[in-house]
Design an enzyme around this catalytic site. Sequence first.
Site, short mmCIF file in Angstrom:
data_model
loop_
_atom_site.label_atom_id
_atom_site.label_comp_id
_atom_site.label_asym_id
_atom_site.label_seq_id
_atom_site.Cartn_x
_atom_site.Cartn_y
_atom_site.Cartn_z
N LYS A 243 -9.34 5.04 -13.46
CA LYS A 243 -9.11 4.01 -13.93
C LYS A 243 -9.70 3.29 -15.05
CE LYS A 243 -7.70 1.65 -9.45
NZ LYS A 243 -6.39 1.44 -9.52
N ARG A 317 -1.88 5.08 0.07
CA ARG A 317 -1.01 5.57 0.99
C ARG A 317 -1.43 6.96 1.89
NH1 ARG A 317 3.22 5.73 -4.01
NH2 ARG A 317 1.60 4.17 -4.50
#
Length: 462
Positions: A243, A317
Amino acid sequence: MLPYQFIERPSPFVASDPKALTVYAVTPAELETGVLSKVDETWARAAGFKAEAGSFLLLQGDGATLKGAVFGLGKNPEEAPFACGKLARLLTAGVWRLEAPSLDPQQAALGFGLGGYSFDTYKTGKTPEAFLALADSVDRAALERTLQAVFLARDLVNTPTNDMGPERLGEVFHAIGTHYGATLKAVVGDDLLAQNFPLIHTVGRASAEAPRLLEMRWGRKGAKKVTLVGKGVCFDTGGLDIKPAASMLLMKKDMGGAANVLALACMIMGAELDLDLRVLVPAVENSISANAFRPGDIYRSRKGISVQIDNTDAEGRLILADALAYADEESPDLMIDMATLTGAARVALGPDLPPFFTDDEALASALGSASLEEADPIWRLPLFKGYEKDIRSRAADITNAPSGGMAGAITAALFLKRFVSNAESWVHFDIFAWSPTEKPHGPVGGEAQAIRALFRHISALG
């Protein structure tokens, strides 16, 4: 390292007290109808008080003594059900009673309690506290259960990762379970591979703290099975798909799903609901090192579904996939997962309105009603089958990061749905777990979302 134990905060509530000062919470119309005494009304008008939303004025008694206070609710108090939270920060130290003709006493007291929260673990000194004397009609036990749960969620999210990594989250999980007499289990490190939790291990293996799956069981066997699953990514660098710095600033909150399911579990256990409760938290840190998982890697999940890694920043996820598959093996009556999963959910609905996904129409309707009754906003988004093609992969069964960047919250929910087949009902919440602006009932920082609505629904089951 600061110690963290499961410690209940002091209650902001006391029993009715004849010496308590009164704070009047009024609308402009009520100000005109004699809620205040003539003396106090004259004082308020002289001070320019018009009962605008959030306005506040101390009332002076004889000899410059403090007589009470008046608080403005504005013309539409129903639009800010927890406005009285601001009073917890405005009132002087001491015991107060609330006179609010247009407000529900339970909801007003909850707002006051929520507004008194502050995260001061790393600060010195403490400001004086105001206490609220409750009316006899208010359910104090229910209020305090809710407050302790919300404060727990806020504390966990607000605590920085150097003091709330996977190990410490495991300690908190254990402390909570022990407090309520639950049965506890943890699968840690390479034991995840031995016990077939490959995706949890994959995401967390690069961290200095071993990944783990935390499990708690509580309640009566034979009762309705309710299983809570919370994403516990204690910090998310994004992995090798790192990020940018600005996007990493709040990544201590990426375990907000875990924080919220733990808070909800506390509400359930504290209320002694007749349920068979199970709580699962995969706790990891998505770090970067020589053994970090890579874009293009393919891994087989606990359920046997193969997953191609097209973005290491879509890690939540992955750990949820193994946890959901494990939870689903026991065919729960209701399975709830909560996760700070996608930025797409925030783009669609903003930070204060978490979306939920379910194929169960009755459950969706019940949750919508509970949301309105509790003033705990949630909004249903669709599990649109037309987007299932987007999670397919040429080299594996599915991808963790569909290309194109559209409908990201929906495709993430569809990914998770692949791992749920036996549960009677399943619902996925994509929460933000953070309040970016100060509100009457809470400061900027970690936030509990959807748990009051969920508790109301679950209470009807047990």
